[in-house]
Write an enzyme that holds these catalytic residues in place. Structure first.
Site, PDB file in Angstrom:
ATOM      1  N   GLY A  73      -0.175  -8.245  -0.728  1.00 27.23           N
ATOM      2  CA  GLY A  73       0.657  -9.051   0.163  1.00 27.23           C
ATOM      3  C   GLY A  73       1.603  -8.199   0.989  1.00 27.23           C
ATOM      4  CG  ASP A  74       4.910  -5.956  -0.689  1.00 30.28           C
ATOM      5  OD1 ASP A  74       5.682  -6.724  -0.101  1.00 30.28           O
ATOM      6  OD2 ASP A  74       5.032  -5.663  -1.880  1.00 30.28           O
ATOM      7  CB  SER A  75      -0.783  -3.558   1.932  1.00 29.76           C
ATOM      8  OG  SER A  75      -0.340  -2.694   0.912  1.00 29.76           O
TER       9      SER A  75
END
Length: 406
Positions: free
Chosen positions: A168-170
């Protein structure tokens, strides 16, 4: 190679953890000067995540490559004043604090816009800068659940699981980098002498949950159109068959995607199942999905009689999409990755008496046939504080020392 499309762009990164630093990494990979602001003494918490030796993790070194690190205390008026001064020399402000934090510090969009009316402001948060949940904190694990991904990952008879990386962060970081470049492109297209784009057009607002939702394909339309609720299907993909991981006789597993109609015919010939190739119930993908258990059983009976190398050789000869399931040990010796410069060596401190040569993943996308060279891996904490503050702001050694951040 000296291909640097973003050469001349300067980014001030106030982010930590993974999302905003990923966006900064991508911008830095392609030539932007990225100045990362970290807390004195502690720095970005990522420095200690998966730290197996030394004082800086390989995770930090990877995600913060091609950047400069300076230390400032944003809780102090002096630290915030220096950030505002730096903004006057930058093209982009990148941050991933909880919405309202920059405003609380007196560094909100209206304030920084006065200092630099052409600044692109890229903001990443759990739920975005607006809406009823905007003030709620959240990491990627929560965003992956709220965005619809977690419900689809794992086996149907077990609770949902998470992927092995902070996907999700990436994904949010990639969107943030893309949004930043779009805003910079729009700025360059404006004719000389034109007024800067309105502030609202220069604020890039990336929400972790929305970044996940955006890659969920037809999850929502399928529900609204047909009432379909997607479910976990393990190693398969809903509605596509045969496509799965299959065990081999040497204890390994391989991925085979034989779901195309023409591919399926060749696939069944390889595993010596002409009866399945001729079965009218399997002539299209919808029928094969209904019969997925029968197909996977037949394929598994074939793969288990072969080693990984044997099975892949036979499948590749028939142009069946397939591949091994790699570990890190496989990746670092793979000829394809090496041919495209996707594992790049650097000498780094790993907590041993001498630095160790460590391979880091290359720059994507490729320009000029090979991955561009990484210039530097993630810097030591505050490594560039004197350089940046003296060269950009003209501060003296004494003035920098007086900040007490080194």
């Amino acid at each position: 190679m000296s291909i640097r499309p973003l050469d001349g762009v300067r980014v001030l990164e106030l982010g930590n953890y993974i999302a905003a630093p990923t966006a900064g990494r991508i911008l830095g990979d392609f030539g932007a000067e990225v100045i990362k602001v970290e807390r004195p003494k502690a720095g970005d918490e990522l420095r200690n995540w998966r730290l197996y030796g030394g004082d800086t993790s390989m995770l930090y070194r990877t995600i913060n490559r091609n950047k400069k690190s300076i230390t400032l205390d944003l809780r102090t008026e002096a630290g915030r004043g220096i950030v505002l001064d730096l903004i006057r020399h930058c093209d982009v402000l990148l941050e991933n604090f909880r919405p309202g934090m920059l405003e609380k510090w007196g560094l909100g969009p209206d304030v920084v816009n006065e200092a630099n009316p052409e600044l692109v402001i890229t903001r990443i948060s759990a739920y975005g800068q607006t809406g009823p949940l905007s003030a709620r904190p959240g990491f990627a694990a929560v965003a992956e659940a709220v965005g619809g991904l977690r419900e689809l990952v794992g086996d149907p008879d077990r609770p949902p699981v998470r992927t092995g990386v902070s996907i999700g962060d990436s994904i949010a970081g990639i969107y943030a980098a893309f949004g930043t470049v779009m805003a910079l492109f729009q700025r360059e297209r404006r004719s000389t002498g034109d007024a800067p784009a309105p502030l609202r057009e220069r604020v890039i607002d990336v929400a972790l949950n929305e970044a996940i939702l955006s890659v969920m394909e037809s999850l929502v339309p399928d529900y609204l159109a047909y009432g379909i609720q997607r479910e976990r299907v393990g190693g398969r993909m809903e509605g596509i068959a045969p496509s799965n991981a299959y065990p081999c006789g040497d204890g390994t597993s391989i991925i085979i995607g034989g779901n195309g109609d023409a591919i399926f015919q060749r696939y069944m010939a390889v595993i010596d199942r002409p009866d399945l190739a001729a079965d009218p119930d399997l002539r299209d993908n919808a029928g094969r999905w209904r019969e997925r258990e029968r197909l996977d059983a037949a394929i598994g009976e074939w793969t288990i009689r072969h080693t990984r190398a044997e099975a892949l050789t036979l499948l590749e000869a028939a142009a069946i999409p397939c591949g091994p399931i790699y570990t890190a040990a496989d990746i670092v010796v793979d000829e394809q990755y090496r041919a495209r410069n996707m594992i790049q060596p650097f000498a780094v401190d790993v907590g041993e008496p001498e630095p160790k040569t460590v391979g880091f993943p290359g720059i994507v996308p490729v320009i000029g046939a090979q991955s561009l060279p990484i210039r530097t891996v993630g810097p030591d904490l505050g490594e560039h504080t004197r350089e940046v503050l003296s060269e950009l702001l003209g501060m003296s050694e004494a003035e920098i020392d007086a900040l007490g951040v080194l």
